[in-house]
Design an enzyme around this catalytic site. Structure first.
Site, PDB file in Angstrom:
ATOM      1  CG  ASN A  41     -31.716  19.922  -1.661  1.00 47.35           C
ATOM      2  OD1 ASN A  41     -30.777  20.114  -2.426  1.00 47.35           O
ATOM      3  ND2 ASN A  41     -31.546  19.835  -0.352  1.00 47.35           N
ATOM      4  CD  GLU A  43     -32.195  22.792   3.380  1.00 57.23           C
ATOM      5  OE1 GLU A  43     -31.787  21.637   3.507  1.00 57.23           O
ATOM      6  OE2 GLU A  43     -31.701  23.759   4.007  1.00 57.23           O
ATOM      7  CB  CYS A  52     -37.227  16.469  -2.633  1.00 60.71           C
ATOM      8  SG  CYS A  52     -37.783  16.126  -0.954  1.00 60.71           S
ATOM      9  CD  GLU A  54     -35.454  12.922  -4.849  1.00 62.18           C
ATOM     10  OE1 GLU A  54     -34.835  12.017  -4.288  1.00 62.18           O
ATOM     11  OE2 GLU A  54     -35.635  14.040  -4.312  1.00 62.18           O
ATOM     12  CB  CYS A  85     -38.419  11.578   1.116  1.00 55.19           C
ATOM     13  SG  CYS A  85     -39.440  12.686   0.102  1.00 55.19           S
ATOM     14  CB  CYS A  88     -39.510  12.080  -3.735  1.00 53.80           C
ATOM     15  SG  CYS A  88     -39.284  13.857  -3.463  1.00 53.80           S
TER      16      CYS A  88
END
Length: 129
Positions: A41, A43, A52, A54, A85, A88
């Site tokens: 991930n 940010e 993310c 993924e 999430c 994803c």
């Protein structure tokens, strides 16, 4: 799932850029031909502009010339299990018929395995003809 997919996800988490949440995540995808692609991930201060683990792994997979996810391991050192999430899940559905295995991991390895269809039972699929 072989141990190498979990190890690739754990190694990827070490590259996470998560200074705001302090919640690193790593993911590793195996394609049907056995290749492994990983991501972490990332940010961004201008939330929600990050992405993310993924998503990072999917981008690596696409750049590697693959188009199908057979299985994915997801590792978050601060969680016993970290499912993808909703966004994803749908991104994974773009590259799976729903049979892809989703391995949720902790420090010891896989804690739970489900299919993408179990996580996203009514996944959006385009009828491309």
């Amino acid at each position: 799932m072989s141990h190498d997919l979990f190890e690739a996800a754990r190694a990827a988490a070490a590259f996470s850029h998560s200074p705001y949440s302090s919640f690193p995540v790593g993911a590793a995808i195996r394609t049907p031909d056995g290749r492994v692609f990983s991501g972490a991930n990332v940010e961004n201060l201008a939330f929600p502009q990050g992405w993310c683990a993924e998503t990072s792994a999917l981008a690596q997979m696409i750049m590697g010339g693959a188009k199908k996810v057979a299985e994915i391991a997801i590792f978050a050192p601060r969680a016993a299990a970290c499912p993808p999430c909703g966004g994803c899940r749908q991104k994974l559905a773009e590259f799976s018929d729903g049979s892809a295995l989703i391995h949720l991991c902790d420090d010891r390895g896989v804690t739970q395995t489900v299919t993408l269809s179990e996580l996203l039972p009514m996944m959006f699929k385009a009828d491309l003809k």
